[in-house]
Write a protein that holds these residues in place. Sequence first.
Motif, PDB file in Angstrom:
ATOM      1  N   LYS A 294      50.039  46.854  56.262  1.00  6.54           N
ATOM      2  CA  LYS A 294      48.936  47.812  56.026  1.00  6.54           C
ATOM      3  C   LYS A 294      48.826  47.703  54.553  1.00  6.54           C
ATOM      4  O   LYS A 294      47.962  47.881  53.715  1.00  6.54           O
ATOM      5  N   ALA A 295      50.065  48.163  53.848  1.00  7.03           N
ATOM      6  CA  ALA A 295      50.201  48.320  52.308  1.00  7.03           C
ATOM      7  C   ALA A 295      49.575  46.986  51.679  1.00  7.03           C
ATOM      8  O   ALA A 295      48.937  47.039  50.593  1.00  7.03           O
ATOM      9  N   ASP A 298      45.850  47.410  51.753  1.00 10.09           N
ATOM     10  CA  ASP A 298      45.273  48.343  50.954  1.00 10.09           C
ATOM     11  C   ASP A 298      45.243  47.793  49.316  1.00 10.09           C
ATOM     12  O   ASP A 298      44.270  47.934  48.959  1.00 10.09           O
ATOM     13  N   SER A 299      46.402  46.793  49.134  1.00  8.18           N
ATOM     14  CA  SER A 299      46.611  46.137  47.811  1.00  8.18           C
ATOM     15  C   SER A 299      45.276  45.333  47.503  1.00  8.18           C
ATOM     16  O   SER A 299      44.600  45.455  46.586  1.00  8.18           O
ATOM     17  N   SER A 301      42.432  45.475  49.145  1.00 12.51           N
ATOM     18  CA  SER A 301      41.245  46.223  49.223  1.00 12.51           C
ATOM     19  C   SER A 301      40.928  46.738  47.728  1.00 12.51           C
ATOM     20  O   SER A 301      39.732  46.606  47.316  1.00 12.51           O
ATOM     21  N   LEU A 319      37.334  48.165  55.311  1.00 12.86           N
ATOM     22  CA  LEU A 319      38.376  47.374  55.930  1.00 12.86           C
ATOM     23  C   LEU A 319      38.214  47.386  57.461  1.00 12.86           C
ATOM     24  O   LEU A 319      38.143  48.289  58.060  1.00 12.86           O
ATOM     25  N   THR A 409      47.314  48.825  42.685  1.00  9.73           N
ATOM     26  CA  THR A 409      46.475  49.937  42.837  1.00  9.73           C
ATOM     27  C   THR A 409      46.317  50.731  41.478  1.00  9.73           C
ATOM     28  O   THR A 409      45.308  51.187  41.334  1.00  9.73           O
TER      29      THR A 409
END
Length: 520
Positions: A294-295, A298-299, A301, A319, A409
């Motif tokens: 998930k990390a 997210d990155s 994203s 997402l 991020t």
Amino acid sequence: MVPLKRRKLLSTQTGNNGNSGTDVIGVKAPVKFPDVVIFLLERKMGASRRAFLSQLAAKNGFHVQETFSGMVTHVVSEGNSGAEVGSWLDSQTDGSAHRPVHLLDMSWFTQSMKAGRPIDITDTHRLQQVDESEVEVFSVPSFACQRRTTLENHNTVLTDALSLLAEMAELSAEEGRGVAFRRACAVLKCLNEPVTAMSQLRGLPCLGEHSLRVIQDILENGASSEAESTKCSERFKALKLLTGVFGVGCKTADRWIREGILSLQQLTDSAHSLNRAQQAGVDHYDDLNQPVTKAEADSISVIVEKALVTVLPGATMTLIGGFRRGKQTGHDVDFLITHPEEGAEVGLMPRVVSWLQSKGFLLYQKTTRNSYLEAKDGPARPASNMDRFERCFSIFKLDKQGPGLQSHTQRATDGEGSHFGDAVDSVCEPENGQIKQWRAVRVDLVVSPISQFPFALLGWTGSKLFERELRRWAGHEKSMSLSSHALYDSTQRTYLRATSEEEIFTHLGLEFIPPSERNA
């Protein structure tokens, strides 16, 4: 276990017909406790351990029978519940009345061996008997889209085995068998308690004879012999490996296997000319077959969002896939992109891809145009889980170091181009020859017009079986046709518009189920 040939010989010599008890042979010690006749249940214990314990007991003067009969006074089992042993006992007597026997845990046996005599039986030694009328019988709706299925699975041993058999069927292009196993899995995943007895499954939908045999095998023996055999088969291993190559489907993998190609090295050494996707799949095989966290999602994203802000302000992205359902890992990352102004999204994908390529994020990409026309491809088009949106199948190059993820991020959200450029340089810096600072990640980008966005969001969230069941419900129960583009009412001969997923569920006459409970 006594060899089969010797057991048959003994049966002939003693007049046994196969249904009566047979003493353990090869042990000369006299029986010291004739009133205690032990039978060791092999289920979950295993044949080797049972044979060892049988000989140990016989050497200590205990009367141990090789097969169950009316002479048995003590049934000893390991890892079984009282209900399971009771059910087994009924099967040995066809459900008719039988002599009362003690159903005991292994603790009684080991303590008796240590004492050198049959010890007194206490409640701690007895297997707890549960009246079948007290066993919870599960009840679930027929369609997976009517059921709430979270990520908490109480029957992983059962569903893992059925999922493996489903996967083998799918890899072998046996879609019907694969769907049958997947539906059985979905039923077990939604149960709020573990299955402990076959009687609990009476009346449940989607559990065919084959699936029930697999479940019974696991409940009785701790594992599915069919699943274990499949897992160890060379064909399954080869299919898994070759279809793990990006751009390779089961038909191509099957053809290669028939040509004797069973490994990546053999594929590389062969004369086969790989297309661009397959070559990228071979080049980045290890990365692409490693779960995406998930990390990492997210990155990515942050990167995609920066691309959208740059090329089309106001465009939004979501997402989707398993991550939207609450999963913490996946095999790829999917994004659904739209713009609040209908038509503004036209031509967006090439600009996004161009920006990502200019920053060095893409190792591979293939873009398809939007080919959906409502009047032509809507109700007249056969039901399918394939949509026709503008889409980019890509492989991202992502910094895999923890600080690198953080820097993406921070820098991408900073708003200053030079800072974001630093993040790009971090990803694309040359390898030092020892440690690769980046990893390849599969990323799918999908662009939807805002009018179709709720349908696309629903279709791309999954799970795959949940979406299949939604379409089946629409067709069978409502005379409607559902796709990731639209919902068409065949009775009224009209499209049913929606501005949210909730409205689509309402049109279908279903209770709304949030993404976190669609993990069928």
